[in-house]
Design a protein around this motif. Structure first.
Motif, short mmCIF file in Angstrom:
data_model
loop_
_atom_site.label_atom_id
_atom_site.label_comp_id
_atom_site.label_asym_id
_atom_site.label_seq_id
_atom_site.Cartn_x
_atom_site.Cartn_y
_atom_site.Cartn_z
N PRO A 234 -5.67 5.42 -0.56
CA PRO A 234 -6.14 4.30 0.20
C PRO A 234 -5.55 2.92 -0.39
N GLU A 235 -5.95 2.95 -1.74
CA GLU A 235 -5.75 1.38 -2.46
C GLU A 235 -4.42 1.32 -2.48
N GLN A 236 -3.37 2.40 -2.72
CA GLN A 236 -2.02 2.00 -2.68
C GLN A 236 -1.52 1.67 -1.30
N ILE A 237 -2.02 2.13 -0.03
CA ILE A 237 -1.51 1.65 1.11
C ILE A 237 -1.97 0.38 1.27
N VAL A 238 -2.97 -0.17 1.00
CA VAL A 238 -3.48 -1.58 1.29
C VAL A 238 -2.44 -2.41 0.49
N GLU A 239 -2.44 -2.02 -0.92
CA GLU A 239 -1.58 -2.95 -1.92
C GLU A 239 -0.23 -3.15 -1.31
N ARG A 240 0.50 -1.84 -1.19
CA ARG A 240 1.90 -2.11 -0.55
C ARG A 240 1.93 -2.78 0.69
N GLY A 241 1.00 -2.42 1.72
CA GLY A 241 0.97 -3.24 3.16
C GLY A 241 0.77 -4.63 3.00
N LEU A 242 -0.12 -5.07 1.96
CA LEU A 242 -0.13 -6.65 2.03
C LEU A 242 1.11 -7.10 1.34
N GLN A 243 1.50 -6.39 0.26
CA GLN A 243 2.81 -7.12 -0.30
C GLN A 243 4.23 -7.29 0.43
N GLY A 244 3.98 -6.38 1.71
CA GLY A 244 5.21 -6.25 2.43
C GLY A 244 6.58 -5.59 1.97
N ARG A 245 6.32 -4.71 1.09
CA ARG A 245 7.33 -4.21 0.54
C ARG A 245 7.51 -2.54 0.88
N ASP A 246 6.88 -2.26 1.88
CA ASP A 246 6.81 -0.83 2.35
C ASP A 246 6.42 -0.75 3.68
N ALA A 247 7.41 -0.39 4.54
CA ALA A 247 7.66 -0.48 5.98
C ALA A 247 6.54 0.22 6.49
N VAL A 248 6.08 1.55 5.94
CA VAL A 248 5.14 2.31 6.65
C VAL A 248 3.88 1.98 6.43
#
Length: 336
Positions: A234-248
């Motif tokens: 979950p923490e990775q999903i939030v971090e990557r989503g907020l950074q805008g570097r992972d479309a999924v």
């Protein structure tokens, strides 16, 4: 009652126990508020009793270091992330379980009150101050009528509190396990994929810490990428989503906020929570400004003919992660 009689009830030990963290506090008198707030990681302790003993030992050590006497608690109350019934209490999303009678005896308190964690958070709502909230538009103060709270943390909690002639009455429940409904074709595809693994897709199944990886996988399928999504915490999903570097991950966060808004609107309609719907839990505060620019509020109001009804209901994020301790203290006060 004489002041000496009132003083004899104190101090109180109060606790709010979730799937990941156990938060403790100390109440020394009628107007003292909750003091000495501490948080402990559930996985670090074999039981609630062990964590409570650690907290009390920490307080005792600090009092001795100041040259003060430490009085053990006379009353205790614990909010737990599970339905409460009978003597045996089993936490839904952790390894802790306990007997009420055994815990009361172990802590040597005159009374032990056990309540649902979101019942406690609901009881805290009338006492929240503007500094503990971040609202869309005007802050929902002063509180009146029916107030609801939802909280995506390890799981998804739902509760409410109603203003009565005798004070605030909590309405505990297990609304996080209500069936989650899609609002468009994309969400239908997401839920269709999840139903392949689970016979019942509740709101908690996707809108929680334990649900985020499931939502992430289903979003990847619904996006039609043709390859399995990378398994992420979950923490990775939030971090990557907020950074805008992972479309999924970006689409997962977008879907999370939108679906949470739709769910919150359904809670407001079901309870008639015209005094406000509050968002608690540990996930949303991590989203920061992203949440306030998301589709949460848009979907909260998107209920067809009842959109004007929902437009008049304030929503706010509870920014104080230990707010429920105030509700636990109020539950003890109401028990006398």
């Amino acid at each position: 009652m004489a002041m000496s009689g009132v003083a004899a009830r104190y101090p109180w030990l109060v606790a709010d126990v979730g799937g990941s963290n156990a938060r403790f506090g100390w109440v020394t008198g009628p107007a003292s508020g909750v003091q000495a707030r501490r948080s402990y990681v559930v996985q670090d302790f074999p039981s609630l009793e062990a964590a409570a003993r650690r907290y009390l030992q920490d307080l005792a050590d600090e009092a001795r270091a100041r040259g003060e006497r430490f009085d053990p608690p006379r009353q205790a109350a614990v909010a737990v992330a599970t339905a409460v019934a009978g003597d045996e209490v089993v936490l839904t999303n952790s390894h802790w379980r306990f007997s009420r009678q055994a815990l009361q005896a172990a802590l040597q308190v005159q009374g032990l009150l056990v309540l649902n964690d979101f019942e406690a958070l609901a009881l805290s709502l009338p006492g929240l101050q503007a500094g503990q909230l971040r609202a869309w538009g005007a802050c929902p103060l002063p509180p009146a009528g029916c107030l609801a709270v939802i909280g995506p943390g390890t799981g998804l909690g739902v509760a409410a509190v109603v203003q009565t002639a005798r004070g605030w009455l909590a309405l505990p429940g297990e609304g996080g396990h209500a069936t989650l409904a899609p609002a468009d074709d994309f969400e239908s595809a997401v839920l269709s994929h999840v139903r392949g693994a689970f016979s019942h897709v509740s709101a908690e199944r996707l809108l929680s810490g334990i649900g985020l990886p499931t939502l992430h996988e289903a979003v990847a399928v619904a996006m039609g990428l043709g390859v399995p999504a990378e398994a992420l915490a979950p923490e990775q999903i939030v971090e990557r989503g907020l950074q805008g570097r992972d479309a999924v991950c970006e689409r997962t966060l977008d879907s999370f906020c939108a679906m949470l808004g739709g769910f919150a609107g359904s809670v407001a309609l079901t309870l008639g929570a015209r005094g406000g719907v509050y968002v608690g839990g540990g996930i949303v505060p991590r989203l920061g400004d992203y949440f306030f620019h998301s589709r949460f509020r848009e979907r909260f109001e998107a209920k067809g003919r009842f959109a004007p009804y929902l437009a008049g209901i304030p929503t706010a994020l509870i920014t104080d992660t230990q707010a429920a301790l105030g509700g636990v203290a109020l539950a003890i006060e109401q028990s006398f």
